[in-house]
Structure formats: structure tokens, C-alpha cells
Design a protein around this motif. Structure first.
Motif, PDB file in Angstrom:
ATOM      1  N   PRO A   1      14.089 -16.938   1.404  1.00 20.39           N
ATOM      2  CA  PRO A   1      12.697 -16.772   1.853  1.00 20.39           C
ATOM      3  C   PRO A   1      11.706 -17.655   1.089  1.00 20.39           C
ATOM      4  CG  PRO A   1      13.764 -14.653   1.677  1.00 20.39           C
ATOM      5  CD  PRO A   1      14.727 -15.651   1.108  1.00 20.39           C
ATOM      6  N   ILE A   2      11.893 -17.753  -0.235  1.00 18.95           N
ATOM      7  CA  ILE A   2      10.881 -18.508  -0.981  1.00 18.95           C
ATOM      8  C   ILE A   2      10.965 -20.004  -0.703  1.00 18.95           C
ATOM      9  CG2 ILE A   2      10.233 -16.997  -2.909  1.00 18.95           C
ATOM     10  CD1 ILE A   2      12.537 -18.237  -4.478  1.00 18.95           C
ATOM     11  N   CYS A   3      12.138 -20.479  -0.214  1.00 19.26           N
ATOM     12  CA  CYS A   3      12.237 -21.896   0.113  1.00 19.26           C
ATOM     13  C   CYS A   3      11.422 -22.192   1.375  1.00 19.26           C
ATOM     14  CB  CYS A   3      13.685 -22.304   0.374  1.00 19.26           C
ATOM     15  SG  CYS A   3      14.811 -21.786  -0.911  1.00 19.26           S
ATOM     16  N   ALA A   4      11.385 -21.205   2.291  1.00 19.71           N
ATOM     17  CA  ALA A   4      10.699 -21.420   3.554  1.00 19.71           C
ATOM     18  C   ALA A   4       9.231 -21.019   3.479  1.00 19.71           C
ATOM     19  CB  ALA A   4      11.393 -20.625   4.659  1.00 19.71           C
ATOM     20  N   LYS A   5       8.951 -20.015   2.661  1.00 18.82           N
ATOM     21  CA  LYS A   5       7.572 -19.550   2.504  1.00 18.82           C
ATOM     22  C   LYS A   5       7.329 -19.328   1.031  1.00 18.82           C
ATOM     23  CE  LYS A   5       5.297 -16.460   5.126  1.00 18.82           C
ATOM     24  NZ  LYS A   5       5.125 -15.116   5.686  1.00 18.82           N
ATOM     25  N   PRO A   6       6.788 -20.323   0.343  1.00 14.70           N
ATOM     26  CA  PRO A   6       6.621 -20.166  -1.105  1.00 14.70           C
ATOM     27  C   PRO A   6       5.881 -18.862  -1.427  1.00 14.70           C
ATOM     28  CG  PRO A   6       6.079 -22.394  -0.425  1.00 14.70           C
ATOM     29  CD  PRO A   6       6.318 -21.614   0.830  1.00 14.70           C
ATOM     30  N   GLY A   7       6.391 -18.152  -2.403  1.00 13.94           N
ATOM     31  CA  GLY A   7       5.741 -16.901  -2.808  1.00 13.94           C
ATOM     32  C   GLY A   7       6.110 -15.719  -1.948  1.00 13.94           C
ATOM     33  N   SER A   8       7.042 -15.895  -1.021  1.00 13.01           N
ATOM     34  CA  SER A   8       7.407 -14.784  -0.152  1.00 13.01           C
ATOM     35  C   SER A   8       8.011 -13.642  -0.961  1.00 13.01           C
ATOM     36  CB  SER A   8       8.431 -15.248   0.879  1.00 13.01           C
ATOM     37  OG  SER A   8       8.985 -14.136   1.540  1.00 13.01           O
ATOM     38  N   GLY A   9       7.709 -12.429  -0.537  1.00  6.12           N
ATOM     39  CA  GLY A   9       8.222 -11.271  -1.259  1.00  6.12           C
ATOM     40  C   GLY A   9       9.479 -10.707  -0.647  1.00  6.12           C
ATOM     41  N   MET A  10      10.064 -11.414   0.296  1.00  2.00           N
ATOM     42  CA  MET A  10      11.237 -10.859   0.983  1.00  2.00           C
ATOM     43  C   MET A  10      12.521 -11.180   0.218  1.00  2.00           C
ATOM     44  SD  MET A  10      12.288 -11.367   4.930  1.00  2.00           S
ATOM     45  CE  MET A  10      13.924 -12.032   5.058  1.00  2.00           C
ATOM     46  N   PRO A  11      13.466 -10.249   0.193  1.00  7.06           N
ATOM     47  CA  PRO A  11      14.730 -10.562  -0.480  1.00  7.06           C
ATOM     48  C   PRO A  11      15.556 -11.536   0.364  1.00  7.06           C
ATOM     49  CG  PRO A  11      14.864  -8.395   0.538  1.00  7.06           C
ATOM     50  CD  PRO A  11      13.457  -8.865   0.721  1.00  7.06           C
ATOM     51  N   ALA A  12      16.394 -12.315  -0.283  1.00 11.39           N
ATOM     52  CA  ALA A  12      17.232 -13.272   0.441  1.00 11.39           C
ATOM     53  C   ALA A  12      18.450 -12.567   1.011  1.00 11.39           C
ATOM     54  CB  ALA A  12      17.664 -14.383  -0.508  1.00 11.39           C
ATOM     55  N   PHE A  13      18.900 -13.017   2.153  1.00 13.50           N
ATOM     56  CA  PHE A  13      20.141 -12.507   2.737  1.00 13.50           C
ATOM     57  C   PHE A  13      21.115 -13.676   2.766  1.00 13.50           C
ATOM     58  CE2 PHE A  13      17.038  -9.528   3.936  1.00 13.50           C
ATOM     59  CZ  PHE A  13      17.681  -8.319   4.066  1.00 13.50           C
ATOM     60  N   ALA A  14      21.954 -13.777   1.767  1.00 18.54           N
ATOM     61  CA  ALA A  14      22.764 -14.979   1.615  1.00 18.54           C
ATOM     62  C   ALA A  14      24.239 -14.702   1.859  1.00 18.54           C
ATOM     63  CB  ALA A  14      22.553 -15.575   0.220  1.00 18.54           C
ATOM     64  N   SER A  15      24.569 -13.569   2.487  1.00 22.31           N
ATOM     65  CA  SER A  15      25.995 -13.267   2.637  1.00 22.31           C
ATOM     66  C   SER A  15      26.401 -13.086   4.092  1.00 22.31           C
ATOM     67  CB  SER A  15      26.338 -12.016   1.821  1.00 22.31           C
ATOM     68  OG  SER A  15      25.493 -10.968   2.203  1.00 22.31           O
ATOM     69  N   LEU A  16      25.610 -13.630   5.010  1.00 20.23           N
ATOM     70  CA  LEU A  16      26.017 -13.564   6.417  1.00 20.23           C
ATOM     71  C   LEU A  16      26.895 -14.783   6.742  1.00 20.23           C
ATOM     72  CD1 LEU A  16      22.620 -12.579   8.105  1.00 20.23           C
ATOM     73  CD2 LEU A  16      24.304 -11.103   7.020  1.00 20.23           C
ATOM     74  N   THR A  17      27.516 -14.757   7.921  1.00 19.91           N
ATOM     75  CA  THR A  17      28.319 -15.915   8.326  1.00 19.91           C
ATOM     76  C   THR A  17      27.417 -16.907   9.056  1.00 19.91           C
ATOM     77  OG1 THR A  17      28.826 -14.990  10.487  1.00 19.91           O
ATOM     78  CG2 THR A  17      30.312 -14.394   8.687  1.00 19.91           C
ATOM     79  N   PRO A  18      27.826 -18.186   9.154  1.00 18.41           N
ATOM     80  CA  PRO A  18      26.999 -19.183   9.849  1.00 18.41           C
ATOM     81  C   PRO A  18      26.634 -18.747  11.261  1.00 18.41           C
ATOM     82  CG  PRO A  18      28.762 -20.259   8.655  1.00 18.41           C
ATOM     83  CD  PRO A  18      28.985 -18.782   8.510  1.00 18.41           C
ATOM     84  N   THR A  19      27.581 -18.181  11.997  1.00 19.74           N
ATOM     85  CA  THR A  19      27.279 -17.741  13.365  1.00 19.74           C
ATOM     86  C   THR A  19      26.217 -16.646  13.356  1.00 19.74           C
ATOM     87  OG1 THR A  19      29.686 -17.769  13.439  1.00 19.74           O
ATOM     88  CG2 THR A  19      28.523 -17.370  15.519  1.00 19.74           C
ATOM     89  N   GLU A  20      26.337 -15.733  12.400  1.00 19.35           N
ATOM     90  CA  GLU A  20      25.353 -14.654  12.332  1.00 19.35           C
ATOM     91  C   GLU A  20      23.950 -15.205  12.081  1.00 19.35           C
ATOM     92  OE1 GLU A  20      27.737 -10.650  10.865  1.00 19.35           O
ATOM     93  OE2 GLU A  20      27.313 -12.184   9.352  1.00 19.35           O
TER      94      GLU A  20
END
Ligand code: HEM
Lengths: 273, 276
Positions: A238-257
Motif C-alpha cells: 500500500p505505501i508504495c502505491a499511496k505514500p503514507g497509506s495506513g493499510m496493511p500489505a497483503f503479500a501472500s496471495l497468488t499472482p492470479t488472485e
């Protein structure tokens, strides 16, 4: 309390002690009577109301409420009051300012109220403040207990424009199964920690990010991310796309998901209503 | 006691006395415990003054049930949920121990708040017990953090997401918020180490802090003495006697035959001058 009051209190207390009773057994016995009652109540409740286990994290179950323990309801409820995010009632009031003011006031109580009077009948101000704080917390807790809109359950939500088996339908499932609704509301279902996403697809997002995408998704490439690509980047970081974003990252989905989720989000409010 | 004092002491009694004397000689334990137990407290104490002890007793219960749970619980994201189910459904008495720990947590919160309410109503936080209140308030905050960190350990949906939200709220605090959140989460996001970090905080860090502060709290309570309920018979009697003495003194200062109002000028003239 001035010096004189302090001395007077000390003398009076010394007298009370002199006329008093020994700690053992008089206080100890009372303490233990109450402790035994409390223990019995705890054991009784454990037998009467067995504790259960909810569905596991990331399970596909659709109905759950991301709720804290009841004694945090008042804080969560406060969050709802300040959700409007306008200049006068920013969320930070509920998350930071009010709780910290309360905490400081709690710690400082004996230094704020320094009057010698101890009888509650002669301390109308202290009594009113105490009752107000107590009623306020009880009310917020009650509201949090009864008023919380159940979050999740969104698998039953139907959007016009989503056909079963499509990428968007798969994206909707990813959205529901990963707890996005615990913070985001879609068509009236969900939490209010993050922005309402019912019409998020009408917005145009764009971000420049030169780093590597944590989970590469075919067809999504930097350094400029727009459209579905932006949603992929935003979900993973999230912070890469919206600096300062307060959302947690979801980094464990599959590419298709990621791809399906992005399709779903990008069409919300435009193609999928 | 007096009847058993006749005749020679048995070897067990003698050994016991020797050991106790040995320890007491070096630590003063006998004197200390004697002081603690035999010191006087005001004659009229209220039943509401037992709530602090009840909270402390539940803290002990939480420690014991928590230790038992720790023997079966696995602080691993892949195993935590299954181990909780195991405790609930298979371990002998496991459901009871877990139930007591969970209900005990709620009981502790309720007791601590009631205890605080009674301290507030009795005005017991006033001189000289200000610091007792401060250590108590810190204990209250620690109890809340116990609830927060313990909740995640079950690792089910609702606890997980509730804690994610709570951590985001923490991170949104100005300046130090993000750092605190990073420390709690073991990184910028929820990850595999978050669970074991919460576990360590829940069962080592905060309990250690609480034990320390309960010690301080109790030290202050026993050093300063438990307060007397402000409306106790003795206090009321003392207050009445004081007021009667003040009236008598005022009467004595008055010249014979004069009316009270005109003679005791201090408060009244002061009022007129300062007020208008
Ligand atoms: C873990 C939580 C706590 C424990 C185990 C605890 C324990 C105790 C105990 C055993 C006493 C002796 C008298 C009684 O039982 O009423 C006491 C007194 C006291 N407590 Fe606490 N307490 C806790 C939390 C608090 C809190 C949250 C406050 C207020 C912010 C507080 C303020 C006081 C004060 C001022 C006294 C002295 C009262 C007096 O002398 O009458 N305590 N506490």
C-alpha cells in the motif's frame, strides 16, 4: 491539600489506626471470602459458557466479525463516531487524542483533585465526572456490543455485471476471503476503518514505483502503475502505491488472485454495481 | 500454644525452629511478616476494600492457568489454531483451563475497574496515597494490553483482523506510532513473527511488569495503611468533636452576653470586603 491539612490527615489516620484492628485476621478474612466467590464465579462461567474457537485466519468462511474483546468496544465505538474524517472530527481524535487525554487524566487524577475533602457527598464535581465517565464508557461498550454491523458475509453480495466463473467473481471471492471487509465497506457491508470501496473503480489511481513488485504478476510492470496494475501494487504494498497509506500489505496471495482482485476493484461502481 | 510448651520439644519442632531462626537471623523475615500481618488497620473497613485483593488473586489464577496453557500452546502461525482446538477438545480439563483463563481475563478487567471506582469514591487517592493511584493506573493500562496481546493468540479470523485493525490504529499515532507498531508486529506488516512476538509480550514482558507494579502497589498500600472509609463512625465522631471544639473555642473568645454574629468578625468582614 496544604501542609496543615496533610498534618491533620496524618494525625487523624494515626488515631484511626490506634483504635483499629490488626490486618490479620480481620482484613485477610474478608479478602479471602471475596476472592473465593470470584474464583467460584470464574469456574462457574467456564463450565456454563464454554469458550469456543472461531473460524481460522484466511478460512473461506464468509461470516465473521473482526471484533476485539468486549473491553475494547468503547475504543472501537469511538472510532465510528469520528469516522467522518472531517476537519473537526478527524479519526486521529478517536485513535490517539481522546485515548491519550483519558490516560493522562487517569494518571494525573490525584494531582488534579487535591482538596482535603474525602466524602463523596461533599465532592459533587468529582462525583459528576466519575458518573459521566462511567456512563460514557458503559454506553459506548453497549453500542459496540449491539450496534456493530456484522462484517463479512459479503459472499452473498450480488453485483450486477459479475457473472459466475468470471475473473471478477473470483476477485470478489478473494476480496471477501481476505478480510478486506473488516476495514472496508462495500454496498453497506463491512467495517469503517478504511474508505468505502463501493465506487472505488470510478477513481483514477496512478503511482510511480521503481522497486520490484514483491509478487510478480504477469502483465503488470512498473515503474508507472495505473488501472488494474495500480490495484495489484497497492494490495501488495500500500505505501508504495499511496505514500503514507495506513493499510496493511497483503503479500501472500497468488499472482492470479492479485489479477482477479484488481479486476474486481477496478470495475467497482462502473462495470460492477 | 501454652499447653504444648510443657515437656521437651520433639526433634522435628527443634529442627523447624532452628531453620526458621537461621533464616530470620539473616533476613528479618519473621519480623517483616509479623509487621505485615499484625499492623493495625482502621477498625471499620468496607467490603469494597477487598476488590484490589480479588484482582490480585485473579492475577495469580491467570498466571497458573496461563502456565498450563503454555504447555500445550504452539506460537506458530501454522499450528496455533490447531493447538487451541486441541486444548479445547482433547487435552484433559483443557477446556476448563482455557475457559478459566478467558473468563478470568474478563473478571480481572471488571474487578480492576470496580476497585478503581471504589478508590475514587472513597477519595483514597488523596494525600498521601497519590503514588498508589499512579502505580494502579499503570497496572490498569497493563491489564488492557494483556487483553490485547492475548486475544491474537487464538489466531482465528475475528481476533486476527481485530488485531490488524488495532495495530493500524497504533501505527496511525503521530511520530512514534509507526515505530511502536513495527516493534509490536515484528515488521511493517503482520507476518510470521508477529504471533510469537505477541506471545512473548503476553506471557513474559507484561506479566513481569505487572508483578513488579503489583509489588510496588502493595508496598505502598501496606506502608501508608489502607484508608478509612470517610463516613466511618470513628471519622464522623472525630469530625463532630472537632467542630464542637471549634464552636466552644469561638464561644470562649466572646465577651459575656454578646451575640455570636457581631463578635466573630474575621470571616464576615473579610467576605464583605473581598466580595464587593
Ligand atoms: C492489577 C491491578 C490492581 C491490583 C492487583 C491492585 C491491588 C490492590 C490492593 C490489594 C489494594 C489494597 C486495598 C484494596 O484491596 O482495596 C489496593 C489499594 C489501592 N489501589 Fe489498587 N490494584 C490494582 C489496580 C489499581 C488501579 C487501576 C488503581 C487506580 C488507578 C488503583 C489504586 C489503588 C489505591 C489508590 C489504593 C489505596 C487505597 C487505600 O489505601 O484505601 N489500583 N490495590
Amino acid at each position: 491539600m496544604n501542609r496543615q491539612d496533610q498534618e491533620a490527615y496524618k494525625a487523624d489516620y494515626a488515631q484511626a489506626k490506634k483504635e483499629g484492628k490488626p490486618f490479620f485476621p480481620y482484613a485477610i478474612y474478608k479478602d479471602h471470602v471475596v476472592a473465593v466467590i470470584v474464583f467460584a464465579a470464574i469456574i462457574g462461567m467456564s463450565i456454563w459458557q464454554r469458550v469456543g474457537v472461531g473460524p481460522p485466519v484466511y478460512s473461506a468462511s464468509s461470516t465473521f466479525e473482526p471484533r476485539p474483546e468486549w473491553y475494547f468496544f468503547f475504543l472501537f465505538q469511538m472510532l465510528k463516531i469520528f469516522k467522518n474524517q472531517n476537519a473537526f472530527l478527524p479519526v486521529i481524535m478517536a485513535t490517539f487524542i481522546v485515548p491519550n487525554i483519558l490516560m493522562v487524566l487517569l494518571l494525573a487524577t490525584p494531582f488534579i483533585d487535591r482538596r482535603a475533602e474525602r466524602r463523596i457527598s461533599k465532592r459533587p464535581f468529582a462525583l459528576s465526572v466519575g458518573i459521566l465517565v462511567f456512563m460514557g464508557m458503559a454506553w459506548l461498550t453497549y453500542q459496540g456490543e449491539t450496534g456493530a454491523a456484522p462484517v463479512g458475509g459479503g459472499n452473498a453480495l450480488t453485483f450486477t455485471g459479475i457473472t459466475p466463473g468470471s475473473a471478477a467473481a473470483a476477485g470478489q471471492a478473494v476480496f471477501m476471503d481476505n478480510g478486506c471487509t473488516s476495514c472496508h465497506m462495500v454496498k453497506g457491508v463491512g467495517g469503517q476503518v478504511g474508505p468505502n470501496l463501493t465506487t472505488v473503480g470510478t477513481k483514477t489511481f496512478s503511482a510511480t514505483y521503481s522497486g520490484k513488485l514483491p509478487v510478480p504478476v504477469p502483465g503488470v510492470k512498473g515503474p508507472t502503475y495505473t488501472g488494474t496494475g495500480w490495484y495489484v501494487l497497492h494490495t501488495q504494498c500500500p505505501i508504495c502505491a499511496k505514500p503514507g497509506s495506513g493499510m496493511p500489505a497483503f503479500a501472500s496471495l497468488t499472482p492470479t488472485e492479485y489479477a482477479n482482485l484488481a479486476t474486481f476493484l477496478n470495475g467497482l461502481g462502473t462495470t460492477y454495481k | 500454644m501454652s499447653t504444648s510448651n510443657i515437656g521437651p520439644k520433639g526433634p522435628v519442632t527443634k529442627t523447624g525452629e532452628v531453620v526458621i531462626d537461621h533464616v530470620d537471623h539473616r533476613t528479618g523475615a519473621k519480623t517483616g511478616i509479623g509487621w505485615f500481618l499484625n499492623r493495625n488497620i482502621p477498625g471499620e473497613t468496607s467490603w469494597f476494600q477487598t476488590l484490589g485483593f480479588a484482582a490480585m488473586a485473579v492475577f495469580g489464577l491467570q498466571a497458573v492457568t496461563g502456565i498450563v496453557l503454555a504447555m500445550y500452546y504452539k506460537p506458530e502461525p501454522t499450528q496455533a489454531y490447531a493447538s487451541i482446538q486441541d486444548i479445547t477438545n482433547h487435552v484433559t480439563w483443557g477446556w476448563l483451563v482455557r475457559g478459566m483463563h478467558k473468563w478470568g481475563a474478563s473478571a480481572m478487567i471488571i474487578l480492576v475497574f470496580l476497585h478503581m471506582a471504589r478508590v475514587f469514591i472513597f477519595g483514597s487517592y488523596k494525600y498521601p496515597r497519590e503514588l498508589t493511584w499512579v502505580t494502579g493506573a499503570i497496572l490498569l493500562i497493563m491489564v488492557m494490553f494483556m487483553g490485547l496481546t492475548g486475544y491474537l493468540l487464538v489466531w482465528d479470523q475475528r481476533a486476527y483482523w481485530a488485531t490488524v485493525v488495532a495495530m493500524n490504529i497504533t501505527a496511525s499515532a503521530p511520530v512514534i506510532g509507526p515505530y511502536i507498531a513495527d516493534v509490536l508486529r515484528a515488521g511493517p506488516t503482520f507476518n510470521a513473527h508477529t504471533l510469537s512476538r505477541f506471545y512473548a509480550i503476553h506471557m513474559l514482558v507484561i506479566p513481569g511488569g505487572m508483578a513488579t507494579f503489583i509489588g510496588l502497589h502493595l508496598f505502598l498500600v501496606s506502608k501508608l495503611g489502607i484508608s478509612e472509609p470517610p463516613w466511618s463512625k470513628r471519622a464522623t465522631r472525630a469530625r463532630r468533636a472537632e467542630e464542637a471544639a471549634a464552636r466552644a473555642a469561638a464561644r470562649d473568645r466572646r465577651p459575656q452576653g454578646r451575640r455570636e454574629v457581631s463578635v466573630d468578625p474575621a470571616p464576615q468582614t473579610l467576605n464583605v470586603e473581598a466580595g464587593q
